[in-house]
Design an enzyme around this catalytic site. Sequence first.
Site, short mmCIF file in Angstrom:
data_model
loop_
_atom_site.label_atom_id
_atom_site.label_comp_id
_atom_site.label_asym_id
_atom_site.label_seq_id
_atom_site.Cartn_x
_atom_site.Cartn_y
_atom_site.Cartn_z
N THR A 111 -1.97 0.83 -4.44
CA THR A 111 -3.00 1.64 -5.09
C THR A 111 -3.86 2.33 -4.03
OG1 THR A 111 -4.64 1.69 -6.85
CG2 THR A 111 -4.63 -0.30 -5.50
N LYS A 165 -1.28 5.24 -1.57
CA LYS A 165 -0.11 5.73 -2.33
C LYS A 165 0.68 6.83 -1.61
CE LYS A 165 -1.26 4.65 -7.11
NZ LYS A 165 -1.36 5.20 -8.47
N GLY A 181 -8.37 17.73 -14.35
CA GLY A 181 -8.36 17.09 -13.02
C GLY A 181 -7.04 17.31 -12.30
#
Length: 290
Positions: free
Chosen positions: A68, A72, A132
């Site tokens: 995470t 990544k 986003g």
Amino acid sequence: MSLITGKTKLLGVIGDPIEHSLSPVMHNAAIASLGIDYVYLALPVKSADLEVAIAGFAAIGLQGFSVTIPHKQAIIPLLSDVSEIARGVGAVNTVWHTEGGWNGTNTDVEGFIAPLRGYNRDWSQTTALILGYGGAARAVVVGCSQLGCQGIHVVGRNLDKLSQFQQSWVDKSLSTSVTVHPWEELSELIPQVDLVINTTPVGMYPNVEQSPVDAAVWQGLRDGAIAYDLIYTPNPTQFLKQAKEQGAIAIDGLEMLVQQGAAAFKIWLGQTPPVDIMRQSLQQYLGLLP
Ligand code: NAP
């Protein structure tokens, strides 16, 4: 929790920070329900330590791990093999060990698509709007393209980042075109789309009264439109409440979290993951069960 012995095998999740990760909850629930001799831990790894951590994981025989923020993308050059889908997204969230070294893939795309597959739709007639352009938005673009959506529109607040985002898809051979727009065009776009996906953190706990979309902007939403929020706490978000008031079908981020984890579990253990147990463990942990 099952007994941890000298033979117990290790899985984990790396990130920084990592203590808020929900992955240990669902993976250890799955491990316990299958009665297998594994344990899944949150492993804090700073960016500067990523390379040495990966080498250390191989040395101690870690079986596999989730990845995470902020690793990544950074982990990609450290892996022996990276799946086509992870290359397409530009990020790896699942790593497993092979004789040739560490292999990586991205299960966020599968996780994102899974709840949408429950709706009987002609995706080729579906236009998606993504709010986003961060890491999760990349998996959502690939997911919408895999579904065969007619078009993908992306709104964001920074024109330079929007343009970089559009540019980043040029050589990725997506089957659907990606068009970017400044945030101000949101009210014009909403009536033209069938699927609105929030990939921003706006509305996430503790800012539960916030929404990335002003209430008035939802007006004109098409009949049967789906609103999908990647956020899973609170549940539902303000974004989903507003969309539902306009008649939309609402999908929250919990199922994506569960399904990306289930896909990773299957890669590591080679057996069918107990998806219901994984979902229930998270619902219980998040206080979503009565
Ligand atoms: P990220 O890479 O930091 O991207 C966040 C995006 O949101 C950026 O494009 C950012 O734009 C935008 N943004 C932030 N604040 C904004 C605001 N006030 N107005 C408009 N845009 C804003 O984060 P991520 O990894 O993509 O994660 C995003 C969200 O998805 C988080 O809430 C995360 O928990 C959730 N998520 C859920 C799952 C799941 O399994 N359900 C999986 C992954 C992520 P700027 O660059 O302009 O700030």
